[in-house]
Scaffold this active site. Structure first.
Site, PDB file in Angstrom:
ATOM      1  N   ARG A   1     -45.878  27.805 -20.481  1.00  0.00           N
ATOM      2  CA  ARG A   1     -44.897  26.882 -19.903  1.00  0.00           C
ATOM      3  C   ARG A   1     -45.366  25.466 -20.180  1.00  0.00           C
ATOM      4  O   ARG A   1     -46.293  24.976 -19.542  1.00  0.00           O
ATOM      5  CB  ARG A   1     -44.775  27.135 -18.395  1.00  0.00           C
ATOM      6  CG  ARG A   1     -43.618  26.405 -17.718  1.00  0.00           C
ATOM      7  CD  ARG A   1     -43.438  26.858 -16.283  1.00  0.00           C
ATOM      8  NE  ARG A   1     -43.222  28.285 -16.228  1.00  0.00           N
ATOM      9  CZ  ARG A   1     -42.053  28.881 -16.498  1.00  0.00           C
ATOM     10  NH1 ARG A   1     -41.028  28.151 -16.800  1.00  0.00           N
ATOM     11  NH2 ARG A   1     -41.947  30.187 -16.455  1.00  0.00           N
TER      12      ARG A   1
ATOM     13  N   ARG B   1     -39.021  19.524 -21.510  1.00  0.00           N
ATOM     14  CA  ARG B   1     -38.646  19.953 -20.160  1.00  0.00           C
ATOM     15  C   ARG B   1     -39.654  19.462 -19.131  1.00  0.00           C
ATOM     16  O   ARG B   1     -40.855  19.527 -19.350  1.00  0.00           O
ATOM     17  CB  ARG B   1     -38.593  21.490 -20.110  1.00  0.00           C
ATOM     18  CG  ARG B   1     -37.606  22.031 -21.118  1.00  0.00           C
ATOM     19  CD  ARG B   1     -37.532  23.530 -21.096  1.00  0.00           C
ATOM     20  NE  ARG B   1     -36.631  23.968 -22.153  1.00  0.00           N
ATOM     21  CZ  ARG B   1     -36.286  25.227 -22.360  1.00  0.00           C
ATOM     22  NH1 ARG B   1     -36.757  26.179 -21.587  1.00  0.00           N
ATOM     23  NH2 ARG B   1     -35.462  25.546 -23.339  1.00  0.00           N
TER      24      ARG B   1
ATOM     25  N   ARG C   1     -44.298  30.541 -27.459  1.00  0.00           N
ATOM     26  CA  ARG C   1     -44.361  31.915 -26.954  1.00  0.00           C
ATOM     27  C   ARG C   1     -44.562  32.902 -28.095  1.00  0.00           C
ATOM     28  O   ARG C   1     -45.185  33.953 -27.896  1.00  0.00           O
ATOM     29  CB  ARG C   1     -43.108  32.222 -26.144  1.00  0.00           C
ATOM     30  CG  ARG C   1     -43.071  31.333 -24.896  1.00  0.00           C
ATOM     31  CD  ARG C   1     -42.377  31.932 -23.735  1.00  0.00           C
ATOM     32  NE  ARG C   1     -42.375  30.966 -22.628  1.00  0.00           N
ATOM     33  CZ  ARG C   1     -41.642  31.088 -21.539  1.00  0.00           C
ATOM     34  NH1 ARG C   1     -40.853  32.144 -21.374  1.00  0.00           N
ATOM     35  NH2 ARG C   1     -41.700  30.191 -20.584  1.00  0.00           N
TER      36      ARG C   1
ATOM     37  N   GLU D   1     -40.895  36.378 -21.369  1.00  0.00           N
ATOM     38  CA  GLU D   1     -39.636  36.095 -22.061  1.00  0.00           C
ATOM     39  C   GLU D   1     -39.916  35.314 -23.336  1.00  0.00           C
ATOM     40  O   GLU D   1     -40.604  34.302 -23.320  1.00  0.00           O
ATOM     41  CB  GLU D   1     -38.720  35.273 -21.139  1.00  0.00           C
ATOM     42  CG  GLU D   1     -37.350  35.014 -21.751  1.00  0.00           C
ATOM     43  CD  GLU D   1     -36.533  33.992 -20.977  1.00  0.00           C
ATOM     44  OE1 GLU D   1     -36.822  33.791 -19.785  1.00  0.00           O
ATOM     45  OE2 GLU D   1     -35.620  33.406 -21.572  1.00  0.00           O
TER      46      GLU D   1
END
Lengths: 523, 527
Positions: free
Chosen positions: A371, A356, A484, A443
């Site tokens: 991230r 990403r 994560r 998340e």
């Protein structure tokens, strides 16, 4: 037709892992609206399934794009250049939209979408009128052609020729008039599709209405661990345990890249192996997918591969891009096919690396692994009958919760509010876990029911017992997004001496290793 | 300066897994020559290591590119601007011109040593002139600091102005010459190990042979047929979703990949290798510094649109970059890494190659070993790497042979290369499954990886006092070797271990990594 309608903008919240929860600025900064510039021809308006569940709960048939935040000027600027030519056809059911205009309008309001239903309906009526005229003219032309096949007086024949040449008041001859209307029809179809694409999927009746703060907690497991010592975040722990190298990656690749090192490699392998073994026991077929796919597949799944703010890396000199989630290649496995009803549900668990750009994420307070541009993920994907998708959505979130509970995490599950849903999602459950080093919930997974939003784009139908084909429903859910999970495991399981306890389920997949100990020397 | 010299062309045989062995047309079709258009400024000509081993065995210091096939005209468009600096030791080239010329001949390189030396001499001359003019200019400037008659002063001003103009012009020439020199020198390949067989592919020498082709009492299937019956792959869906030569692994193939990677990592970790999972997107400059060419029509490298990044074709690239631009302590050497990554290759130029199924694909998983060591130890570690490879393949019960690749078959960075070719009964031939290369200081001089020798006690010049204890830095040697390239291992395992009933026996070492599974059985239904 206003330009704005070309650029409905799709938040890509369905790219699971990309959300920063519990922040009012969430949508604006994490998911900058990006242009929707898919142009598609309507080719399958015939199969409108008759839904066995309430009308509002029915999945809409549109190439839709939700607009949760106002488009910024830079989005419009970049989007203007990139309106593409129709590359593929979405099966949009305009008749259903017209017949349910109130429900659709209400849904657009609920989701704060910028879609213009009025324009869609106006274009649809126009298109129908032109279609009618085209059919009438074709009939006339055929009639004339038939007449001329017979034996005719020269004067009669001349009359017919006149008729073809000087048609009606327009002065155009029949052939020219038909060609002109046919051209209009193609243009109108294109415009109609473009407009309709900005209409989001319908929304499950239980979804809380409103912005992010309205998301409802479905479940809460455990409580934040109390530490008798000052906690470290995963970056500090990783440094002491020699698990990551962000500095070298910044030089070699760029910021937000990293090397996993030593036990972090084993931990990733263990997480992936354990997760696969768990979901296989639940009847999921494991897959390892291509990570380069054609852009059209990305679009058909409801993501936007082009534009300045895209999350998608494109390959130079080709129509291919890197996947941001295995949802995309798994969605494509049964593209353009009609499945036997008996093979449903199809349940896949796909392992892939995900890539990403994280465009627009600059300035977000995210440290370390939270991230990143590349990560490993096991993704569940289900194709099922429409009447079963709610059930499988429950199954998917339960599997996620069971996995996270087995690893001893403290987490909550949210039923995401209407304004927080990406265009493809009919309903979305997010899991947010406690990350003590970062000092907040983050998340770690997401489970979405996309009903027939994706299947109508990907062309995935099924046939039961000679019945007419229907579109399947698709669902996707994160089984394990490695970085994560690493944050959670490192930060929650840290000991005062800087060591980290490995959760029991993972130990057999790490050669029995029970604890990560600080190194004295980098190997 | 001829245009041809810009396009030396690098075969990328060092992208392990890319070779079709045992074919005369190997170089031409598998590795179409690609352009070498790196333009680099010489900035580190100071550290010429004094090698403890024979002169011909010494690694050359050039951004070199081997040319095994004639350059095609389509490469002419892609000459780039200097992005980074390689530490090329021109003086060494000049002092060893015979050896370098001989090496270029041996490797059938298109490099032009004459041009390199000519440009070097020219550059030295201009450099000298620049220094002379600078000295003169400084002298004039000093004169003008004192008290001067107005007419005298005017004369000096005039002289200073002329000097400045002349100097600027020479300095410009110097930059241009440096650029040209670098470009030319880049087409010079690494030196060659004295034991490397001289000649084309057919000259490659068999170092070792293990086992023999299994004799089948039934008609053998290839891995595609086996995979179909066992529901292990989906090439058709991948062709629609991604393109040809992509694939999904399915069911037990997923477990087999995980097992191969896990088992391989556990084995090499026992040998002291540090496991890594690497970025798969890297800056193009890192790809170049490792000796690969990320641009051009025939490149094997996928580039990211709108950036200077590309996808890695091998983990050799990101691992090579870990210690880029750094000086390591001698005590940390050797550094041994085992890196797991996905690898991405365009396979440009591979069309028409008779390769079915998993043999030549755009994406695959690989565990790659990488060693950084002292120059005097690289031959030893090269032996260690090939031995580890051989042990791994033997443990899995493969029949294979190890080749010492011939001089014309070496990529520009390789000083020596050992390939392992295993028997693939379904394909009916040997296929390359791994490759181990000693790149000596070819990559480290581009990546800027040096080390500082620990002790200089014996040779410390007492006159220098305390400061003299710091030894001059040297470039490390780098080596890379495939530990496990998953798809080709799958071909070997499926095709060699097939049974008459279509099932496939899983080698014992992998079973603990597959939950104890011993055999792959045909499915009745696709799940």
């Amino acid at each position: 037709m206003g330009l704005h309608s070309y650029f409905g903008g799709a938040t890509i919240q369905t790219l699971k892992m990309a959300a920063v929860p519990a922040s009012a600025s969430y949508s604006r900064f994490v998911f900058s609206p990006i242009s929707r510039n898919l142009v598609a021809l309507d080719s399958f308006p015939r199969h409108s399934p008759s839904p066995p569940f309430p009308l509002l709960a029915r999945a809409l048939s549109m190439a839709a794009a939700v607009q949760t935040t106002p488009p910024s000027s830079e989005d419009i600027g970049t989007a203007t250049g990139s309106v593409g030519k129709p590359q593929w056809k979405a099966a949009i059911d305009f008749k259903w939209i017209r017949d349910n205009r109130e429900a659709v309008a209400e849904n657009i309001r609920k989701r704060k979408s910028k879609a213009s239903l009025e324009l869609v309906l106006e274009l649809y009526e126009k298109m129908l009128a032109v279609q009618k005229e085209v059919e009438r003219l074709r009939g006339e032309r055929n009639a004339v052609a038939n007449m001329m096949k017979g034996k005719l007086e020269p004067s009669e024949r001349q009359k017919f020729i006149e008729k073809v040449l000087n048609h009606s008041a327009s002065g155009k001859n029949l052939k020219e008039a038909l060609a002109s209307f046919e051209e209009d029809l193609v243009k109108l179809s294109d415009e109609l599709q473009q407009e309709a694409q900005s209409i989001p999927n319908m929304t499950h009746p239980d979804v809380p209405i409103g912005g992010e703060d309205s998301s409802a907690v479905r479940k809460k497991v455990g409580s934040p661990r109390e530490f008798s010592f000052s906690v470290k975040d995963h970056l500090q722990l990783g440094k002491e345990l020699d698990l990551f190298d962000f500095d070298a990656a910044a030089e070699v690749s760029g910021s937000k890249f990293y090397y996993l090192k030593n036990e972090a490699v084993l931990l990733e392998m263990a997480l992936v192996n354990w997760t696969l073994s768990q979901v296989m026991q639940k009847g999921f077929t494991p897959l390892i997918t291509p990570e380069i796919v054609r852009s059209s597949i990305v679009e058909k799944c409801g993501f936007q591969p082009r534009g300045d703010n895209t999350q998608v890396y494109s390959i130079e000199g080709s129509d291919q891009c890197l996947i941001g989630t295995a949802e995309i290649p798994v969605g494509g496995v049964h593209m353009d096919s009609i499945l036997a009803e008996t093979v449903l549900p199809l349940k896949y668990a796909a392992f892939s690396h995900c890539f990403r750009t994280e465009a627009g994420a600059a300035g977000l307070a995210t440290r370390g692994l939270y991230r990143v541009h590349q990560f490993s993920k096991v993704e569940m994907f289900v194709l099922c009958r429409p009447d079963e998708s709610d059930t499988y959505h429950e199954e998917l979130i339960t599997i996620e919760e069971d996995l996270f509970s087995s690893l001893g995490l403290h987490y909550k599950t949210l039923d995401m509010a209407s304004e927080d849903l990406g265009a493809p999602a009919y309903r979305k459950f997010d899991v947010e876990a406690w990350m003590p080093g970062l000092g907040r919930y983050g998340e770690i997974s997401s489970a979405s029911n996309c009903t027939d939003y994706q299947s109508r784009r990907l062309g995935i139908r099924y046939r039961g017992n000679l019945a007419p084909t229907k579109f399947v429903h698709t669902l996707n859910a994160t089984a394990c997004a490695v970085p994560r999970m690493m944050i959670c495991l490192l930060e929650n399981n840290q000991q005062e001496d800087g060591s980290v306890i490995i959760p029991e389920p993972l130990r057999p997949f790490m050669g029995g290793m029970e604890v990560l100990l600080a190194k004295h020397h980098t190997g």
